[in-house]
Every structure is written in structure tokens, then in C-alpha cells.
Motif scaffolding. Structure first.
Motif, short mmCIF file in Angstrom:
data_model
loop_
_atom_site.label_atom_id
_atom_site.label_comp_id
_atom_site.label_asym_id
_atom_site.label_seq_id
_atom_site.Cartn_x
_atom_site.Cartn_y
_atom_site.Cartn_z
N SER A 7 -0.07 53.21 87.01
CA SER A 7 0.76 53.25 85.80
C SER A 7 1.01 51.84 85.28
O SER A 7 1.06 51.62 84.06
N ALA A 10 -2.00 50.91 83.48
CA ALA A 10 -2.10 51.68 82.23
C ALA A 10 -1.18 51.09 81.17
O ALA A 10 -1.57 50.89 80.02
N ARG A 11 0.04 50.79 81.57
CA ARG A 11 1.00 50.25 80.62
C ARG A 11 0.51 48.92 80.06
O ARG A 11 0.47 48.71 78.85
N SER A 16 -3.72 55.46 78.89
CA SER A 16 -3.13 56.39 79.84
C SER A 16 -3.69 56.14 81.25
O SER A 16 -4.73 55.50 81.41
N THR A 17 -2.99 56.70 82.22
CA THR A 17 -3.47 56.51 83.60
C THR A 17 -4.83 57.17 83.78
O THR A 17 -5.66 56.70 84.56
#
Lengths: 337, 337
Positions: A7, A10-11, A16-17
Motif C-alpha cells: 500500500s 501504491a500510494r 492501486s495495490t
DNA sequence: GAGAACAATGTAATCGATTACAGACAGAAT
DNA sequence: ATTCTGTCTGTAATCGATTACATTGTTCTC
């Protein structure tokens, strides 16, 4: 602050993951510039995927377990080394256990490997009969490969040596060197390779006309100390035989040392043979005639079975890979007939 | 039908998964008869908790990793055995890797262990300088313990021998036996213990008045073959020194064998010493004077650090456990001064 | 007998990845 | 212009345990 997760990546990459996962594993295509962004984000965070989480989701690991009876015996460590080396190439990790020759520990380690969800267990069972129950239980959930030794009635893949042929070759050799009487010093006959070698020795002695008196069959621990103790007992029991056949090189080392201390000359007074041909056997005070085990070939065969079991090939019945021994003649039987 | 899960057990026992977990792990009290029911259900299904799932939730495993450069050297296998044995008592599993003396493989294995979420990594770095980068990177997320060897500038716990004291004792011994000139045969000076022993040997020779000519310093691989090759080169280079100091027993084995082939008599023509005292050193054609490494004590110290790191003791600064060497005098230096 | 304290249990969130499914968008075909 | 196809991406379910929190029931106190 713990380790970065998917995550976090991803961030940072603004995706997205799912995309991160796909970009990093390549399981599905991802647009080139997105992939680069993800890679950069992962690198900058020092992200390493958590194999635990992956294993849980995929319901498979990349681990195999291996249980050997004794890591102080070079035979087993060479086996471990050969296996480990080949598994590396397949990106498989090795959980190594020693049973220290104890069936209770062995059973405990098997359970532990089972809980760890290893894909395959490679094992050299420590006891032909007492190991069987635990092995059978585990074999119901995890594929097993037995190496060198095997447990009674446990139908799994097996890789090992042709002990009968080995003993035939060896005994033929010492008969040519004039042996008419023999002694046998081996591991306690509860491990299958100790027993199978002893059986083979008995049978071949009988066939080739060598007297192997039951009181000259001494069974103990497969260590240098075990061999030395046995040589002592043998020398006390009266006339020496022409040859002392040992079930393992480390035993033979102890025998050579014991005879040396007692002033008994090898091969003049008595010949000695080993079994395994580990690297030091050429270096002992008196170099050792022995049977060479193709350890590397054994490791290779074992890992090829692993590969088979972990691939998505259809299940197949257990297979026994029987490898060929080689006689190595050295000084400990260097005597004219 | 896959393996039974905690839900299967819960359903069969007629309780919730939470209760099953508590009954089986004992993390919280459960009424006696319920506990028995759960136990019975688990047994009848042959349930074994999935450590993967547990590890994910608890964010901790019961695995440690170990990386050694070479499993064919008994020094390392004995170390592995000692460590494995003690970890068993602590219910910790061992992920074993060999770097085969290659820093690329070593770095790769470190990453793999990191992904596996091992709690600690025990490592004998293969290269004093080139291993450093990967080690430093990993050390940021996983506690590291270096054993025997260490990598430059990597501040972690360390367990090993007092090489300087070992060399002082050893050289003092050979000086007493009349040595005035020496040669040194060791591992390529890129691994830290090879270098540290060589440095110590140089310093002690200087201090104790033994000539250690630079052209008599031969560095190669820490194997029997490496030792044999070096002995060859040494014999070709002119006058033999009084003593050949080897950086490891396996090297000394090769040297003994090489000299034997060349008809050079040990210890009459030249004395030879080893380093490690692995079990076979008492058995070689000519038994070997050597420095005994307290391998078991090293393993014990390492595991006690593991225990420390895995417990919830407060973090503490890296610690170096320096163990004491012991000189073992045998035939390869048995000469009157 | 009301309320407090505690013990045992259940419900549901959680760990961090993968992946089934659905949606968005682009280009091709009609 | 419309539909279709295929490619990429996102949302949310999922793996199997543990555990925070809620709930129930019991015992104890006064």
C-alpha cells in the motif's frame, strides 16, 4: 515505523495495490511508464514483498524442508550442500533440521515443517521402524522424498544407492586380496541403510565364501568414536579377521585410529574398508578403501523429484532412483593375496 | 480437499474459531471440557495450525536465516549443527543458505531471507569489502549477527575467535620448536578472517623474529585442493621455510598431501600448522598441530544473541563476543628445536 | 436482590499480498 | 455512429490464523 507494504508503494506511485502487484511480479501487463513509476517507488522505499502474505493468498510457499540424522557426518552435509545449491537455482528455500538420530525429535521436526507449509520434505529417516508412523502421518498432507535411508512400509519417492551391488563389489575386492574371514562394524541396525548394508554384507560373504561370524558383527553409532570403540572390542575378542568392513567412512576412521593405538598394522594385520568416500578418506593416516557414493548425483535426483512434485505435472506413483556405487581402492586393503 | 483449517475444527467442536485458537495455543483460558472437545476435534481431523497465517497476523515468524560461505568445510557445518541444535530447543526454525563464496549469491540470499520475514540473520560474510553493501542494506530491516568473519564497516553483533591471540600462541609454539622462517597459506585475503589471521601472523612473526617473506604468502581457496596447489608452488619457489602456517585445517590437509606426494617430510623437512581443529585433524596421515576453535561455544554465543534479539528486551548496542583459542599440538610440528 | 467484578465465549477486524470481477478507455470493424 | 475487442486499471474478496472488542453468564459483595 515497520517495513513498507504494498500500500505504501501504491500510494507513492499513485496507483492501486493491484497494479503494484502486477507491475512487480509481471503477472499481468502494465503500461511501461506506470511500471517504471512503481519500480521507482518500490526502490525508493526499499520495498521487499512479504512472502508470508503472498504464501497465504497463493496457498503455496517456495520452501522445502530437509531432515537428516546427523550434520557432523560429512556424507549428510555434502548431501545438504548439493540439495541447497540446486534449490537456489529454482528459487526455493531450504528449512534444514537435524533429528540427531532421535525419532522423537524427528517427529517433532516433521510437524513443524508441516505447519510451515513446506511444499516437499526431503528426509533420511533415522530409524527403519520407529520413524515409520510419523512419516506415514505427514505423508498424507505433504509429499515426502526419502534419501539414502527409508522407513518401513512408507511408500514415497526414494533416492539412494544400490547397497547390494556395493557390497558385492567390495567383498569381491577383499576376497581377491586374500580375505577369508571378516568382521562388520556398522550403525545400529535400526536405520535402514545400516541394515541393508549389513544384510548385503552377510549375503555376499556367504556367497563368496567369507566367514562372517555373528560375534564379529558390531553395531553402534556412526561416528569416529563409535568406530574406535568397536575396534577395541574386536581386538579383545580374540583372533582378528582378515578384513573389517565398516558401514560408513567415519566409522572406519575410528577403526583405523583404534588399531593404530593398539599397534595393529593395517593392512598387514587386518584390512579395513569404509563406505561413502567422503573427502577426508584419501588423507587418513592410512588411506581408506571405500565405496564412493555419488552424493552429487543423489542430490540432483532428489531435487529433480522436488521439481516434479512442485510443478503442475499430474501425480505419479512413487519412484525409487537407485544409483550405482563405485569402488575406490586405497591403502587400507593394499595387500597381495 | 485441502488441509483442515481452524474453521473445520471449530465447526466440528461446535465452538467459534476464536475459542479453538485459545484452546490450542493457551493464549486465554478455556473451560476444561471445551478444551478437550477442541483437542479431540483437532486430533480427529489431523489439524496442524498454519504458521503462515499465524505469522501474517502476529507480524512475526519463528524463523531465522543463516548464510555460510561453504558447506563442504566442516568448520561451517559444525557451526550450523550447533546453531540448529540450540534453535530447536527454542522452537525456532532455520533457513539455511550457502553463498558459495559469491557475493552476488550472498546478496540474493539476503533479499530472499528478508522477504521471508526471518527474525534474525546469522551470517559469515564471504567478502570483507564487497559483502558490506548488501549487509548494510539488509541490516536496516533485519537484525544481523556476524559469525567468524565480518564485513567492513557493518556494525552488528559479532561472534568469533581472538585471531591475534591464536596466532601469537601458535607462532610461539613453532618458535620453540626452532622455526626461524615461515610461509603462510590462507584464503584469499578478501574474507575478513583470512585477512585478520594473516595480519596477525605477519605481526607476530615480526615480533617474535620469524622471517615471513612476502613471496611465501600464498592466498587461494579454502579447500583441500587449494592447499595442495599452494604447497606445490611453495616447493617450486626454492628453499622451504621452517614452518608452513595454514589459515584453515582443510588447507593444511591439502598441504600435507602435497608434501607427501613431493616426498617432503613433515615435520622433519618442514612443519605445518592448521587452524580450526575439525574432527579429522587428528586422523590425517600426519596428525595436525592446529588452533582449536570453540565451535560449540561460538554457536551458543550466537544463539544467545538470537534469543536476545527475539525477546522483548530493549535494543542494545552491537556486541562483539570474542572467544578464546586453544593450541592443539600434534605430530606436524613434533620436532626438537 | 442489585450491582460489580470476572471468566468464558463469540463477532468481526486485521495482517499484506494476490486475484476474481467489473469498469474505463482506445482502436477496429461494421 | 455503434458495437466489439482487447488492454489496462481499480475495487473488493480472499487466504487462515489471532485478537480487540462486545456480550453473556456466573459468582461475589453488601
Amino acid at each position: 515505523m515497520g517495513k513498507p507494504t504494498i500500500s505504501d508503494v501504491a500510494r507513492l506511485a499513485g496507483v492501486s495495490t493491484a497494479t503494484v502487484s502486477r507491475a512487480l511480479t509481471g503477472s499481468l501487463p502494465v503500461r511501461e511508464h506506470v511500471k517504471e513509476q512503481v519500480q521507482a517507488a518500490a526502490d525508493s522505499l526499499g520495498y521487499a514483498a512479504n512472502s508470508i502474505a503472498r504464501a497465504l493468498r497463493q496457498e503455496r510457499t517456495t520452501n522445502v524442508g530437509m531432515i537428516v540424522p546427523d550434520l557432523s557426518n560429512p556424507f549428510f552435509t555434502l548431501l545438504v550442500e548439493g540439495v541447497e545449491h540446486r534449490l537456489q537455482d529454482l528459487q526455493i528455500s531450504l528449512l534444514l533440521c537435524s533429528s540427531h538420530g532421535d525419532v522423537t525429535i524427528e517427529a517433532e521436526r516433521l510437524r513443524s515443517l508441516q505447519r510451515s507449509q513446506v511444499e516437499v520434505v526431503l528426509i533420511s529417516p533415522t530409524h527403519e521402524f520407529e520413524s515409520a508412523h510419523a512419516l506415514k502421518t505427514i505423508a498424507r498432507t505433504v509429499p515426502l522424498i526419502q534419501i539414502d535411508q527409508f522407513a518401513d512400509g512408507v511408500e514415497t519417492d526414494w533416492v539412494g544407492l544400490d547397497d547390494a551391488l556395493a557390497m558385492r563389489t567390495l567383498i569381491q575386492h577383499v576376497v581377491e586380496r586374500g580375505a577369508r574371514t571378516a568382521a562388520y562394524i556398522g550403525g545400529s541396525a535400526t536405520d535402514s541403510s545400516a541394515r541393508s548394508r549389513l544384510d548385503a554384507a552377510r549375503a555376499e560373504c556367504l556367497r563368496q565364501g567369507v566367514a562372517l561370524d555373528e560375534q564379529n558383527v558390531l553395531l553402534g553409532s556412526v561416528t569416529i568414536a563409535g568406530g574406535e570403540a568397536a575396534s577395541q572390542r574386536l581386538s579383545e575378542s580374540g583372533a582378528l579377521p582378515d578384513v573389517v568392513i565398516c558401514g560408513a567412512d567415519v566409522i572406519a576412521y575410528g577403526v583405523l585410529q583404534g588399531f593404530d593405538r593398539l599397534g595393529i598394522k593395517v593392512p598387514a594385520d587386518v584390512m579395513v574398508t569404509g563406505f561413502d568416500d567422503i573427502a577426508f578418506s584419501a588423507l587418513t593416516r592410512l588411506s581408506l578403501t571405500t565405496i564412493r557414493q555419488p552424493i552429487d548425483a543423489i542430490a540432483e535426483a532428489a531435487v529433480s523429484v522436488v521439481q516434479n512434485l512442485m510443478g503442475d505435472a499430474p501425480p505419479r506413483p512413487p519412484h525409487r532412483s537407485v544409483l550405482q556405487p563405485e569402488l575406490i581402492v586405497r591403502d587400507s586393503t593394499n595387500r597381495v593375496a
